[in-house]
Design a protein around this motif. Structure first.
Motif, PDB file in Angstrom:
ATOM      1  N   MET A 170       0.846  -1.184   0.000  1.00 24.24           N
ATOM      2  CA  MET A 170       0.000   0.000   0.000  1.00 24.24           C
ATOM      3  C   MET A 170       0.887   1.240   0.000  1.00 24.24           C
ATOM      4  O   MET A 170       1.898   1.307   0.662  1.00 24.24           O
ATOM      5  N   SER A 171       0.469   2.229  -0.727  1.00 25.90           N
ATOM      6  CA  SER A 171       1.209   3.483  -0.807  1.00 25.90           C
ATOM      7  C   SER A 171       1.073   4.266   0.495  1.00 25.90           C
ATOM      8  O   SER A 171       0.077   4.177   1.188  1.00 25.90           O
ATOM      9  N   ASP A 172       2.092   5.045   0.820  1.00 27.44           N
ATOM     10  CA  ASP A 172       2.023   5.914   1.999  1.00 27.44           C
ATOM     11  C   ASP A 172       1.066   7.081   1.788  1.00 27.44           C
ATOM     12  O   ASP A 172       0.793   7.830   2.707  1.00 27.44           O
ATOM     13  N   GLU A 173       0.596   7.241   0.556  1.00 26.23           N
ATOM     14  CA  GLU A 173      -0.349   8.316   0.256  1.00 26.23           C
ATOM     15  C   GLU A 173      -1.687   8.064   0.951  1.00 26.23           C
ATOM     16  O   GLU A 173      -2.398   8.986   1.285  1.00 26.23           O
ATOM     17  N   TYR A 174      -2.032   6.822   1.191  1.00 28.00           N
ATOM     18  CA  TYR A 174      -3.269   6.450   1.870  1.00 28.00           C
ATOM     19  C   TYR A 174      -2.948   5.785   3.201  1.00 28.00           C
ATOM     20  O   TYR A 174      -2.057   4.949   3.276  1.00 28.00           O
ATOM     21  N   LEU A 175      -3.683   6.170   4.238  1.00 23.30           N
ATOM     22  CA  LEU A 175      -3.495   5.568   5.556  1.00 23.30           C
ATOM     23  C   LEU A 175      -4.797   4.945   6.020  1.00 23.30           C
ATOM     24  O   LEU A 175      -5.860   5.544   5.859  1.00 23.30           O
ATOM     25  N   PRO A 176      -4.727   3.753   6.617  1.00 24.52           N
ATOM     26  CA  PRO A 176      -5.933   3.157   7.192  1.00 24.52           C
ATOM     27  C   PRO A 176      -6.352   3.917   8.451  1.00 24.52           C
ATOM     28  O   PRO A 176      -5.586   4.713   9.002  1.00 24.52           O
ATOM     29  N   LEU A 177      -7.552   3.671   8.910  1.00 24.47           N
ATOM     30  CA  LEU A 177      -8.161   4.427  10.001  1.00 24.47           C
ATOM     31  C   LEU A 177      -7.263   4.573  11.224  1.00 24.47           C
ATOM     32  O   LEU A 177      -7.063   5.686  11.709  1.00 24.47           O
ATOM     33  N   MET A 178      -6.716   3.495  11.739  1.00 26.26           N
ATOM     34  CA  MET A 178      -5.902   3.561  12.963  1.00 26.26           C
ATOM     35  C   MET A 178      -4.668   4.437  12.765  1.00 26.26           C
ATOM     36  O   MET A 178      -4.373   5.297  13.596  1.00 26.26           O
ATOM     37  N   ARG A 179      -3.945   4.229  11.683  1.00 30.53           N
ATOM     38  CA  ARG A 179      -2.739   5.031  11.432  1.00 30.53           C
ATOM     39  C   ARG A 179      -3.097   6.475  11.140  1.00 30.53           C
ATOM     40  O   ARG A 179      -2.381   7.400  11.532  1.00 30.53           O
ATOM     41  N   ALA A 180      -4.226   6.695  10.462  1.00 29.74           N
ATOM     42  CA  ALA A 180      -4.677   8.050  10.158  1.00 29.74           C
ATOM     43  C   ALA A 180      -5.024   8.800  11.439  1.00 29.74           C
ATOM     44  O   ALA A 180      -4.674   9.969  11.598  1.00 29.74           O
ATOM     45  N   ALA A 181      -5.699   8.137  12.363  1.00 30.25           N
ATOM     46  CA  ALA A 181      -6.067   8.775  13.636  1.00 30.25           C
ATOM     47  C   ALA A 181      -4.813   9.145  14.425  1.00 30.25           C
ATOM     48  O   ALA A 181      -4.725  10.239  14.992  1.00 30.25           O
ATOM     49  N   GLU A 182      -3.835   8.255  14.460  1.00 25.49           N
ATOM     50  CA  GLU A 182      -2.574   8.546  15.147  1.00 25.49           C
ATOM     51  C   GLU A 182      -1.868   9.725  14.485  1.00 25.49           C
ATOM     52  O   GLU A 182      -1.314  10.588  15.166  1.00 25.49           O
TER      53      GLU A 182
END
Length: 68
Positions: free
Chosen positions: A1-13
């Motif tokens: 997965m590209s670092d351009e997109y983050l899943p919910l948990m990583r995005a919240a952090e």
């Protein structure tokens, strides 16, 4: 997965908020997301959208405002 997109948990952090709050903002339409092509339950957030949320002014808590 590209670092351009983050899943919910990583995005919240990354933004500095709880995963519950980020999910609520996504549900309300305050931040855009796409679903993962591999698992439709996974919400993915763009780093650019997260940066806008991260840099947005945060409301001052009432208690802090009253103590000044």
């Amino acid at each position: 997965m590209s670092d351009e997109y983050l899943p919910l948990m990583r995005a919240a952090e990354y933004v500095g908020i709880s995963r519950v709050k980020l999910a609520q903002l996504a549900k309300e339409g305050a931040i855009a997301y796409v679903t993962s092509p591999l698992d439709k339950r996974v919400k993915l957030f763009t780093r650019a959208d997260l940066d806008q949320l991260r840099n947005a002014p945060r409301p001052v808590a009432e208690a802090a405002a009253r103590s000044e």
